[in-house]
Design a protein around this motif. Sequence first.
Motif, PDB file in Angstrom:
ATOM      1  N   GLN A 159       0.830  -1.216   0.000  1.00  0.00           N
ATOM      2  CA  GLN A 159       0.000   0.000   0.000  1.00  0.00           C
ATOM      3  C   GLN A 159       0.863   1.263   0.000  1.00  0.00           C
ATOM      4  O   GLN A 159       1.892   1.308  -0.659  1.00  0.00           O
ATOM      5  N   GLU A 261       3.180   3.672   3.752  1.00  0.00           N
ATOM      6  CA  GLU A 261       2.520   2.953   4.838  1.00  0.00           C
ATOM      7  C   GLU A 261       3.592   2.562   5.845  1.00  0.00           C
ATOM      8  O   GLU A 261       4.688   2.152   5.471  1.00  0.00           O
ATOM      9  N   ASP A 300      -5.063  -0.317   4.656  1.00  0.00           N
ATOM     10  CA  ASP A 300      -6.498  -0.529   4.445  1.00  0.00           C
ATOM     11  C   ASP A 300      -6.733  -2.008   4.164  1.00  0.00           C
ATOM     12  O   ASP A 300      -6.570  -2.480   3.043  1.00  0.00           O
ATOM     13  N   GLU A 301      -7.092  -2.740   5.197  1.00  0.00           N
ATOM     14  CA  GLU A 301      -7.314  -4.180   5.051  1.00  0.00           C
ATOM     15  C   GLU A 301      -8.469  -4.477   4.100  1.00  0.00           C
ATOM     16  O   GLU A 301      -8.471  -5.504   3.406  1.00  0.00           O
ATOM     17  N   SER A 302      -9.422  -3.564   4.009  1.00  0.00           N
ATOM     18  CA  SER A 302     -10.632  -3.842   3.227  1.00  0.00           C
ATOM     19  C   SER A 302     -10.342  -3.972   1.743  1.00  0.00           C
ATOM     20  O   SER A 302     -11.036  -4.718   1.041  1.00  0.00           O
ATOM     21  N   ILE A 303      -9.327  -3.263   1.225  1.00  0.00           N
ATOM     22  CA  ILE A 303      -9.108  -3.326  -0.221  1.00  0.00           C
ATOM     23  C   ILE A 303      -8.562  -4.671  -0.653  1.00  0.00           C
ATOM     24  O   ILE A 303      -8.588  -5.005  -1.840  1.00  0.00           O
TER      25      ILE A 303
END
Length: 311
Positions: A159, A261, A300-303
């Motif tokens: 990221q 990050e 961002d874990e969601s991506i």
Amino acid sequence: MDPATKPATRPFEDATPLLTQPEELRKVAAEKGYLFFKHFFAREEIMEMRSLLLGILQEEGLLDPGRPLLDGIGNQPVIDALSQEEVNWNGIGTTRQVYHKVQKLQQFHAFAHHPKLLAMFGALFGERVFPHPRNIARIMLPSEELKVTPPHQDFLHIQGSADTWTCWAPMGDVPRSLGGLSILEGSNKAGLLGVTAAEGAGGLETILCNLGYEWAEGDYEAGDMIIFHSLTVHKALPNREPGRVRLSLDLRYQPVSQPIEHASLMPHGPFEWEELYEGWTREDLMYYWQREEFQFLPFDESIRWQKDKIC
């Protein structure tokens, strides 16, 4: 696989002539998503690093004592006794104990600051380069338990700035039969693709939905390297040379003005810089990122899963 159904591939093209043409270098890099450089490093410096890495395997009894060190031939009975968890630990192809010794090597981390690498990435970015300290060594033991790295995009894992590039440099001759790196040429232009869970380094596989791109690959010689964008799909080829260890480095770079990050500033593995730095003599390689003023982006874990889909 039936030869008639084997995916089409194209050979790497040497980008060395572009080193004196920065604008063309950037244009080709943006179009292909990668650049391959023949004999970028002196063979002697690669073989010196190879000797250091293989020396650690030798200390751990993982090399055949009856073969020359630089041949990199595994001690198969010892390797076969390792568990699947041991050889697949952290996606680096060897045990935690071996990798800890590698991460303590000042010479290993110094390689990421090679003047030719910094100059080349400076030309590519058009500004000052920041080398990530989170350097990775792949020390792929010849084990049937070892899982091959699937097609994936690095951005999901690192990221920060999408303009982060990886340098993949083999530490020795790596023909396709030994399991070199293959690149899906132009796939950086497809954006962030869907993923599914998979075995192998990273634990995620990119879902390739008939994108129309071709795989590029070739035989690497000691001194060759390839660089690729964080959205470029790439994968490892399987090792089809029984008994041989495959060594390579993953080194990452970004424009210093871009966000990052925080994990990219941490060691690769469950280690601490203070402990890894014991015995180092080069203070310029230690905590050098503390002199920068970064914009930090949260991970961002969601991506990693929001694009989980089937074609």
